[in-house]
Structures are given as structure tokens and as C-alpha cells.
Design a protein around this motif. Structure first.
Motif, mmCIF file in Angstrom:
data_model
loop_
_atom_site.group_PDB
_atom_site.id
_atom_site.type_symbol
_atom_site.label_atom_id
_atom_site.label_comp_id
_atom_site.label_asym_id
_atom_site.label_seq_id
_atom_site.Cartn_x
_atom_site.Cartn_y
_atom_site.Cartn_z
ATOM 1 N N THR A 150 18.696 -0.223 1.415
ATOM 2 C CA THR A 150 18.423 1.308 1.580
ATOM 3 C C THR A 150 17.094 1.639 1.508
ATOM 4 O O THR A 150 16.937 2.482 2.496
ATOM 5 C CB THR A 150 19.032 2.072 0.104
ATOM 6 O OG1 THR A 150 20.313 1.700 0.077
ATOM 7 C CG2 THR A 150 18.980 3.403 0.335
ATOM 8 N N LEU A 151 16.006 1.282 0.723
ATOM 9 C CA LEU A 151 14.783 1.490 0.539
ATOM 10 C C LEU A 151 14.093 1.058 2.077
ATOM 11 O O LEU A 151 13.658 2.139 2.712
ATOM 12 C CB LEU A 151 14.038 1.119 -0.357
ATOM 13 C CG LEU A 151 14.100 1.618 -1.632
ATOM 14 C CD1 LEU A 151 13.554 0.945 -2.842
ATOM 15 C CD2 LEU A 151 13.913 3.198 -1.599
ATOM 16 N N SER A 152 14.456 -0.261 2.443
ATOM 17 C CA SER A 152 14.005 -0.625 3.542
ATOM 18 C C SER A 152 14.165 0.032 4.969
ATOM 19 O O SER A 152 13.588 0.468 5.761
ATOM 20 C CB SER A 152 14.359 -2.189 3.973
ATOM 21 O OG SER A 152 14.144 -2.655 5.193
ATOM 22 N N PHE A 211 11.315 6.128 8.590
ATOM 23 C CA PHE A 211 10.152 6.969 8.435
ATOM 24 C C PHE A 211 8.974 6.605 9.258
ATOM 25 O O PHE A 211 8.422 7.342 10.004
ATOM 26 C CB PHE A 211 9.696 6.974 7.054
ATOM 27 C CG PHE A 211 8.490 7.786 6.751
ATOM 28 C CD1 PHE A 211 8.472 9.271 6.561
ATOM 29 C CD2 PHE A 211 7.327 7.061 6.680
ATOM 30 C CE1 PHE A 211 7.323 9.849 6.144
ATOM 31 C CE2 PHE A 211 6.035 7.922 6.457
ATOM 32 C CZ PHE A 211 6.178 9.201 6.255
ATOM 33 N N LEU A 212 8.747 5.406 9.346
ATOM 34 C CA LEU A 212 7.707 4.762 10.276
ATOM 35 C C LEU A 212 7.937 5.237 11.733
ATOM 36 O O LEU A 212 7.076 5.311 12.517
ATOM 37 C CB LEU A 212 7.621 3.269 9.995
ATOM 38 C CG LEU A 212 6.926 2.801 8.767
ATOM 39 C CD1 LEU A 212 7.260 1.151 8.775
ATOM 40 C CD2 LEU A 212 5.592 3.261 8.458
ATOM 41 N N GLY A 248 0.964 -1.343 -0.048
ATOM 42 C CA GLY A 248 -0.049 -0.167 0.013
ATOM 43 C C GLY A 248 0.848 1.258 -0.169
ATOM 44 O O GLY A 248 2.192 1.118 -0.641
ATOM 45 N N ARG A 249 0.246 2.404 0.395
ATOM 46 C CA ARG A 249 1.057 3.843 0.576
ATOM 47 C C ARG A 249 0.925 4.330 1.895
ATOM 48 O O ARG A 249 -0.328 4.032 2.512
ATOM 49 C CB ARG A 249 0.348 4.579 -0.475
ATOM 50 C CG ARG A 249 0.740 4.294 -1.904
ATOM 51 C CD ARG A 249 0.326 5.317 -2.878
ATOM 52 N NE ARG A 249 0.612 4.824 -4.174
ATOM 53 C CZ ARG A 249 1.883 5.389 -4.718
ATOM 54 N NH1 ARG A 249 2.613 6.296 -4.103
ATOM 55 N NH2 ARG A 249 2.120 5.054 -6.079
ATOM 56 N N ILE A 250 1.921 4.922 2.488
ATOM 57 C CA ILE A 250 1.729 5.630 3.617
ATOM 58 C C ILE A 250 2.049 6.950 3.506
ATOM 59 O O ILE A 250 3.250 7.327 3.062
ATOM 60 C CB ILE A 250 2.663 5.071 4.766
ATOM 61 C CG1 ILE A 250 2.213 3.517 5.244
ATOM 62 C CG2 ILE A 250 2.533 5.910 6.092
ATOM 63 C CD1 ILE A 250 2.962 2.940 6.072
ATOM 64 N N MET A 251 1.066 7.908 3.589
ATOM 65 C CA MET A 251 1.517 9.349 3.262
ATOM 66 C C MET A 251 2.230 9.403 1.866
ATOM 67 O O MET A 251 3.278 10.213 1.682
ATOM 68 C CB MET A 251 2.281 9.917 4.505
ATOM 69 C CG MET A 251 1.577 9.870 5.827
ATOM 70 S SD MET A 251 2.543 10.337 7.301
ATOM 71 C CE MET A 251 3.005 12.074 6.762
#
Length: 252
Positions: free
Chosen positions: A201-203, A209-210, A133-136
Motif C-alpha cells: 500500500t505504502l509502496s 506520488f513520485l 530520506g524524505r521527499i516533500m
């Protein structure tokens, strides 16, 4: 907060079972009387006296071991506001649920209502997850191991029941029809392994961010969590209540 559902279920079941006639209950349960003017305090003391038994479970009350507390599966689907996520958690284990403090109990027998206030100093969760999904506006996808630490949790729960006549026995029974919960988490730290197919890197960026924005994320998915907790609680509790008439749980 998945463990809260089972803790609430335990507490409300105890509210009923502590009033059962002595010949039907385990000897370690403190008996409270329906017309006791200090019924709320009596129930509170009864629950506290059972705390040592929670870790290993209470077979006589069909209460499973609570350390760790195991939940087979939770599904959350959120598609409103800045959070749009479909996620599934399996093989969930939660530590710390038996360390709750029952701050107050308020029982309204005439309205079939119970109100609970609890404090949980710490919950630690580990589970397998699958998320997409998407978060913000940021995409998030992954499957793997999820870990979470939650501290200083204040909980208010209101349980609404109703009485009905059993077709099998012809006697009046009790069942939970609504469960309302409001919780406030003081702090949270989470880590989702193997996000974005293992892209380190993305993880790492998403986990950072979370954790920086956990309050915003928690506020958005709170309604979905409340519905999940409600469903678990009602199913668990009503399996127990269906076996005993109201006059057994709350003798005149």
C-alpha cells in the motif's frame, strides 16, 4: 541521466581523436584538420559516422559497449530544500544512449572549450537501489530494483579543459577541469520496488506520488546529479587524455 556522462565522454574523446595523425588512429575515423574553417561541422559528421560502432564498443579508443551502458555505482546525497535523501544505485544498465542526435558542436581551441547540444529520444534504466530520506516531508525508505523511462531529453554540455606539462614526458597534455551540463527531460516514469520493506500500500502510494511530482523531485536533485555526471565524465575522459600529448591530439 547517468548514461549522459559516458556519451559526453565519448563525444569529447572523439573530438580529440579525430585530429590524430592517420598512422595512429583506426581507419574508420574521419580526419578533421585543426585549421579547418568548418571544424565544428567536420567533427559533427565524424561522430555521426561512428554511431554504428557504439553499441558494441570501440576497443581502439577504449570505449566500452554502450547498449546496454553499464555503470557500477552512483551515490546521491541531497539535504537541501524539500528533498533530503541519501541513495545508492548499483549494477546500473541504461538502454537508448546510442540513439542520441548530436545537434551541434562548438569547439574553441584557444580557450580549450567544447560545447555540445544533444537530443535523446528515450532512455531506459534499471538498477539496484538503496534509499533513505524524505521527499516533500514524506518519508521514503527501501532497497530493491529501480526502473526508469525518460523521454525527449534535451542536453547542453560545456566542457572546459586546460593544458599542462607532463612530468613523465615533458610534453603538453590536455585535461578536463570543469564540466557543466543542463538537461531538460520531457517526461519521466519511475518505479521503485520494495519500498517500505515491501509494504504494498505504502509502496504503490509513494510510486504514484513520485510519478505525479517527478518534475519537482528532478529539479531538487538536479545539482547532485550534475555533480555526479561531472565527476564520472572527468575521470573517464582524463584517463584517455593523459596518454596522448596535445600535439598528437591536435597537431599543428
Amino acid at each position: 541521466m547517468h548514461s549522459s556522462a559516458n556519451i559526453f565522454a565519448f563525444l569529447l574523446i572523439i573530438v580529440g581523436f579525430i585530429t590524430v595523425r592517420a598512422r595512429n588512429i583506426p581507419p574508420f575515423l574521419k580526419i578533421c584538420h585543426r585549421n579547418d574553417p568548418n571544424l565544428n561541422e567536420c567533427v559533427k559528421q565524424s561522430v555521426n559516422s561512428l554511431r554504428p560502432y557504439l553499441k558494441t564498443g570501440i576497443p581502439a579508443l577504449q570505449i566500452p559497449p554502450c547498449e546496454p551502458l553499464r555503470v557500477p555505482q552512483i551515490e546521491i546525497s541531497q539535504a537541501v530544500g524539500p528533498i533530503s535523501i541519501t541513495s545508492t544505485y548499483t549494477d546500473i544498465e541504461v538502454q537508448g544512449g546510442t540513439n542520441f542526435t548530436l545537434k551541434s558542436v562548438k569547439i574553441d581551441i584557444d580557450k580549450d572549450r567544447v560545447r555540445l547540444k544533444l537530443y535523446l529520444p528515450r532512455l531506459e534504466m534499471i538498477a539496484r537501489y538503496n534509499m533513505n530520506g524524505r521527499i516533500m516531508l514524506l518519508p521514503i525508505t527501501g532497497n530493491g530494483l529501480a526502473r526508469g523511462n525518460f523521454t525527449d531529453i534535451e542536453v547542453i554540455a560545456t566542457v572546459q579543459g586546460e593544458r599542462y606539462q607532463s612530468q613523465k614526458t615533458g610534453e603538453i597534455h590536455y585535461r578536463v577541469v570543469d564540466f557543466y551540463v543542463d538537461f531538460d527531460v520531457g517526461n519521466a516514469n519511475i518505479y521503485l520496488d520494495n519500498l517500505f520493506n515491501g509494504d504494498g500500500t505504502l509502496s504503490n502510494a509513494m510510486n504514484l506520488f513520485l510519478n505525479d511530482n517527478w518534475k519537482v523531485v528532478a529539479a531538487e536533485i538536479k545539482p547532485a546529479l550534475e555533480n555526479t555526471v561531472s565527476d564520472i565524465f572527468k575521470t573517464f575522459s582524463n584517463k584517455i587524455y593523459s596518454k596522448f600529448p596535445l600535439d598528437t591530439l591536435l597537431p599543428p
